[in-house]
Design a protein around this motif. Structure first.
Motif, PDB file in Angstrom:
ATOM      1  N   PRO A   1       0.825  -1.215   0.000  1.00 47.22           N
ATOM      2  CA  PRO A   1       0.000   0.000   0.000  1.00 47.22           C
ATOM      3  C   PRO A   1       0.855   1.259   0.000  1.00 47.22           C
ATOM      4  O   PRO A   1       1.893   1.320   0.662  1.00 47.22           O
ATOM      5  CB  PRO A   1      -0.814  -0.122   1.293  1.00 47.22           C
ATOM      6  CG  PRO A   1      -0.042  -1.074   2.156  1.00 47.22           C
ATOM      7  CD  PRO A   1       0.646  -2.012   1.228  1.00 47.22           C
ATOM      8  N   ASN A   2       0.397   2.264  -0.761  1.00 42.65           N
ATOM      9  CA  ASN A   2       1.167   3.501  -0.908  1.00 42.65           C
ATOM     10  C   ASN A   2       1.190   4.346   0.357  1.00 42.65           C
ATOM     11  O   ASN A   2       2.111   5.131   0.555  1.00 42.65           O
ATOM     12  CB  ASN A   2       0.572   4.366  -2.033  1.00 42.65           C
ATOM     13  CG  ASN A   2       1.180   4.045  -3.385  1.00 42.65           C
ATOM     14  OD1 ASN A   2       2.089   3.226  -3.480  1.00 42.65           O
ATOM     15  ND2 ASN A   2       0.670   4.670  -4.418  1.00 42.65           N
ATOM     16  N   ASN A   3       0.150   4.223   1.176  1.00 41.38           N
ATOM     17  CA  ASN A   3       0.056   5.063   2.360  1.00 41.38           C
ATOM     18  C   ASN A   3      -0.824   4.390   3.413  1.00 41.38           C
ATOM     19  O   ASN A   3      -1.400   3.314   3.172  1.00 41.38           O
ATOM     20  CB  ASN A   3      -0.473   6.465   2.013  1.00 41.38           C
ATOM     21  CG  ASN A   3      -1.792   6.413   1.263  1.00 41.38           C
ATOM     22  OD1 ASN A   3      -2.699   5.662   1.621  1.00 41.38           O
ATOM     23  ND2 ASN A   3      -1.915   7.228   0.218  1.00 41.38           N
ATOM     24  N   LEU A   4      -0.936   5.029   4.550  1.00 42.52           N
ATOM     25  CA  LEU A   4      -1.676   4.442   5.670  1.00 42.52           C
ATOM     26  C   LEU A   4      -3.154   4.307   5.354  1.00 42.52           C
ATOM     27  O   LEU A   4      -3.808   3.364   5.820  1.00 42.52           O
ATOM     28  CB  LEU A   4      -1.483   5.294   6.920  1.00 42.52           C
ATOM     29  CG  LEU A   4      -0.132   5.137   7.623  1.00 42.52           C
ATOM     30  CD1 LEU A   4       0.039   6.199   8.709  1.00 42.52           C
ATOM     31  CD2 LEU A   4       0.001   3.742   8.221  1.00 42.52           C
ATOM     32  N   PHE A   5      -3.718   5.235   4.563  1.00 40.53           N
ATOM     33  CA  PHE A   5      -5.133   5.111   4.228  1.00 40.53           C
ATOM     34  C   PHE A   5      -5.389   3.827   3.440  1.00 40.53           C
ATOM     35  O   PHE A   5      -6.295   3.062   3.763  1.00 40.53           O
ATOM     36  CB  PHE A   5      -5.610   6.321   3.420  1.00 40.53           C
ATOM     37  CG  PHE A   5      -7.010   6.137   2.896  1.00 40.53           C
ATOM     38  CD1 PHE A   5      -8.096   6.299   3.730  1.00 40.53           C
ATOM     39  CD2 PHE A   5      -7.229   5.771   1.572  1.00 40.53           C
ATOM     40  CE1 PHE A   5      -9.395   6.106   3.258  1.00 40.53           C
ATOM     41  CE2 PHE A   5      -8.511   5.574   1.088  1.00 40.53           C
ATOM     42  CZ  PHE A   5      -9.593   5.745   1.930  1.00 40.53           C
ATOM     43  N   VAL A   6      -4.610   3.590   2.401  1.00 41.86           N
ATOM     44  CA  VAL A   6      -4.782   2.380   1.597  1.00 41.86           C
ATOM     45  C   VAL A   6      -4.538   1.146   2.459  1.00 41.86           C
ATOM     46  O   VAL A   6      -5.263   0.145   2.368  1.00 41.86           O
ATOM     47  CB  VAL A   6      -3.840   2.396   0.382  1.00 41.86           C
ATOM     48  CG1 VAL A   6      -3.962   1.092  -0.408  1.00 41.86           C
ATOM     49  CG2 VAL A   6      -4.141   3.586  -0.514  1.00 41.86           C
ATOM     50  N   ALA A   7      -3.525   1.205   3.308  1.00 40.41           N
ATOM     51  CA  ALA A   7      -3.175   0.061   4.152  1.00 40.41           C
ATOM     52  C   ALA A   7      -4.323  -0.346   5.058  1.00 40.41           C
ATOM     53  O   ALA A   7      -4.583  -1.532   5.255  1.00 40.41           O
ATOM     54  CB  ALA A   7      -1.944   0.403   4.985  1.00 40.41           C
ATOM     55  N   THR A   8      -5.017   0.626   5.613  1.00 39.41           N
ATOM     56  CA  THR A   8      -6.081   0.326   6.574  1.00 39.41           C
ATOM     57  C   THR A   8      -7.435   0.147   5.904  1.00 39.41           C
ATOM     58  O   THR A   8      -8.325  -0.480   6.479  1.00 39.41           O
ATOM     59  CB  THR A   8      -6.183   1.430   7.633  1.00 39.41           C
ATOM     60  OG1 THR A   8      -6.333   2.713   6.987  1.00 39.41           O
ATOM     61  CG2 THR A   8      -4.931   1.467   8.491  1.00 39.41           C
ATOM     62  N   PHE A   9      -7.617   0.691   4.684  1.00 36.69           N
ATOM     63  CA  PHE A   9      -8.902   0.546   4.002  1.00 36.69           C
ATOM     64  C   PHE A   9      -9.065  -0.854   3.437  1.00 36.69           C
ATOM     65  O   PHE A   9     -10.158  -1.413   3.421  1.00 36.69           O
ATOM     66  CB  PHE A   9      -9.043   1.583   2.886  1.00 36.69           C
ATOM     67  CG  PHE A   9     -10.429   1.648   2.307  1.00 36.69           C
ATOM     68  CD1 PHE A   9     -11.444   2.297   2.985  1.00 36.69           C
ATOM     69  CD2 PHE A   9     -10.728   1.045   1.096  1.00 36.69           C
ATOM     70  CE1 PHE A   9     -12.737   2.351   2.475  1.00 36.69           C
ATOM     71  CE2 PHE A   9     -12.006   1.090   0.572  1.00 36.69           C
ATOM     72  CZ  PHE A   9     -13.011   1.748   1.267  1.00 36.69           C
ATOM     73  N   LEU A  10      -7.967  -1.427   2.963  1.00 37.19           N
ATOM     74  CA  LEU A  10      -8.000  -2.785   2.410  1.00 37.19           C
ATOM     75  C   LEU A  10      -7.656  -3.800   3.484  1.00 37.19           C
ATOM     76  O   LEU A  10      -6.754  -3.585   4.290  1.00 37.19           O
ATOM     77  CB  LEU A  10      -6.999  -2.925   1.265  1.00 37.19           C
ATOM     78  CG  LEU A  10      -7.394  -2.378  -0.098  1.00 37.19           C
ATOM     79  CD1 LEU A  10      -6.268  -2.633  -1.079  1.00 37.19           C
ATOM     80  CD2 LEU A  10      -8.672  -2.994  -0.604  1.00 37.19           C
ATOM     81  N   GLY A  11      -8.357  -4.926   3.455  1.00 36.26           N
ATOM     82  CA  GLY A  11      -8.040  -6.008   4.369  1.00 36.26           C
ATOM     83  C   GLY A  11      -9.073  -6.142   5.464  1.00 36.26           C
ATOM     84  O   GLY A  11      -9.580  -5.146   5.990  1.00 36.26           O
ATOM     85  N   SER A  12      -9.423  -7.370   5.786  1.00 35.23           N
ATOM     86  CA  SER A  12     -10.345  -7.649   6.878  1.00 35.23           C
ATOM     87  C   SER A  12      -9.824  -8.849   7.655  1.00 35.23           C
ATOM     88  O   SER A  12      -9.817  -9.969   7.129  1.00 35.23           O
ATOM     89  CB  SER A  12     -11.756  -7.937   6.343  1.00 35.23           C
ATOM     90  OG  SER A  12     -12.665  -8.186   7.393  1.00 35.23           O
ATOM     91  N   PRO A  13      -9.314  -8.601   8.864  1.00 36.07           N
ATOM     92  CA  PRO A  13      -9.236  -7.321   9.570  1.00 36.07           C
ATOM     93  C   PRO A  13      -8.218  -6.383   8.923  1.00 36.07           C
ATOM     94  O   PRO A  13      -7.407  -6.810   8.110  1.00 36.07           O
ATOM     95  CB  PRO A  13      -8.794  -7.723  10.982  1.00 36.07           C
ATOM     96  CG  PRO A  13      -8.053  -9.004  10.783  1.00 36.07           C
ATOM     97  CD  PRO A  13      -8.748  -9.718   9.661  1.00 36.07           C
ATOM     98  N   ALA A  14      -8.302  -5.116   9.304  1.00 38.69           N
ATOM     99  CA  ALA A  14      -7.398  -4.122   8.738  1.00 38.69           C
ATOM    100  C   ALA A  14      -5.964  -4.405   9.164  1.00 38.69           C
ATOM    101  O   ALA A  14      -5.703  -5.117  10.139  1.00 38.69           O
ATOM    102  CB  ALA A  14      -7.809  -2.719   9.194  1.00 38.69           C
TER     103      ALA A  14
END
Length: 390
Positions: free
Chosen positions: A258-271
């Motif tokens: 992921p390019n940044n923290l937003f992408v990192a936490t938006f994708l994935g379950s759990p985050a």
């Protein structure tokens, strides 16, 4: 603003005799003419609000591109601008190399599938499919050919005489997709088409959409807030936030790097799990350090060598947190979520909640202390101030 009468033409579709092509081979090449879409410096203002500013996007012919993001990120606005339903403030939109920035929706060679099925309730499935072709004066034989092939592809043959009120939600959405297919468009646009369906139907239609794309080879642009839809459908996905594309790449690339923290936490379950710390250099090796953690990240592919003591955030996916007796870190199990073929184990690690995906079915319970480790080969590191990937 463009005339909404044209909107129906751009989204509508054909219909006619179901029997005309029942014995014919399904020639999917005749149902689509894939085109590339090139968006340059696109800016869209709605009143005093700038929804999208200076956005660039290249969709290759035959790609399935998903626009993913939370509500209000601008993804539907971007899709509607491609369809010609929203006027742009600046920039350009090209389809198949032709400038379509100010073209009417009916002239853009696109087909749009809405979130709400937008079917005519008094018309049969066959008449819904054929409506746009009929009002455009398409010859009856051509209408029959297109409707026959689309209905065969979507398994709508037995339903052609029914009214929308006699169909299930999944069947109605198939009809809406069929209306798009019969247009033989250059680009297919989908505006959250599965949002109104229950979980089981969403899974079924998601699979059917992917198979449809494989058969047609069509250019498709799909809007959703559902990361599972994005990950499973897309050849490439654009993650959006605040009208800006945060990252554009294959699902595997975006998920793993992921390019940044937003992408990192938006994708994935759990985050993605996140830990704040610093980067320290000792004897030529580089470590991520907190008061409790010291993880060797010497092999990490830094874009630029960080300075000693630089504050950063470590990100690690739940599947890369391994619960094993030989590990050096210890934490208490605070919660277990059974998922059938695996469990999500939540660990209380010095006040931080760390998620681990466990497939071992080891006999431990909530409250137990377990040993675990981070897979250093699959971590992400982000600048704490900007959130950008290091």
């Amino acid at each position: 603003m463009t005339n909404m009468a044209n909107t129906i033409d751009a989204a509508g579709v054909p219909g006619a005799s179901a029997d005309a092509n029942s014995d014919a081979d399904l020639d999917t090449a005749a149902l689509t003419h894939p085109a590339n879409v090139a968006i340059r410096n696109l800016t869209i203002r709605l009143g005093a609000n700038t929804v999208i500013e200076n956005l660039d996007l290249d969709v290759l012919a035959g790609e399935f591109v998903v626009l993913l993001g939370p509500s209000g990120c601008g993804k539907s606005t971007l899709l509607h601008s491609i369809a010609g339903l929203i006027d742009v403030s600046d920039g350009s939109i090209e389809i198949a190399g032709e400038d379509m920035t100010w073209a009417d929706p009916k002239d853009r060679r696109i087909a749009l599938v809405f979130q709400s099925y937008a079917l005519y309730p008094t018309m049969s499935v066959e008449r819904n499919l054929s409506f746009a072709l009929r009002i455009n004066g398409t010859p009856k034989a051509e209408i029959a050919r297109r409707v026959g092939r689309a209905s065969e592809m979507l398994q709508l043959g037995p339903l052609l005489k029914r009214k929308p009120s006699q169909l299930s939600g999944g069947q109605r959405q198939r009809v809406a997709i069929g209306r798009a297919i019969v247009r033989e468009a250059d680009v297919f646009l989908f505006d959250e088409p599965l949002s109104n369906l229950d979980a089981k139907l969403r899974t079924e239609l998601r699979r059917e959409l992917k198979q449809l794309h494989q058969r047609l080879g069509a250019t498709m642009i799909y809007v959703t807030h559902d990361q599972v839809e994005a990950m499973t459908l897309a050849t490439r996905m654009a993650v959006m936030r605040g009208g800006v594309i945060q990252q554009f790449g294959t699902p595997a690339e975006v998920y793993a790097r992921p390019n940044n923290l937003f992408v990192a936490t938006f994708l994935g379950s759990p985050a993605m799990n996140l830990l704040k710390g610093t980067l320290e250099t000792r004897d030529g090796a580089r470590f991520f350090c907190t008061a409790q953690v010291r993880l060797d990240v010497s092999a990490y592919p830094f874009k630029e060598a960080p300075s000693h003591g630089a504050p950063c955030v470590l990100g690690v996916r739940a599947e890369d947190v391994h619960i094993t007796e030989s590990a050096s870190e210890h934490a208490k199990v605070s919660l277990m979520e059974p998922m059938g073929n695996h469990r999500v184990i939540w660990l209380d690690y010095h006040g931080e909640q760390i998620a681990s995906i466990d497939q071992t079915k080891a006999p431990f319970s909530e409250g137990d202390t377990v040993a675990f480790s981070f897979d250093a080969a699959h971590v992400s590191l982000f600048d704490e101030a900007s959130g950008a990937r290091l």
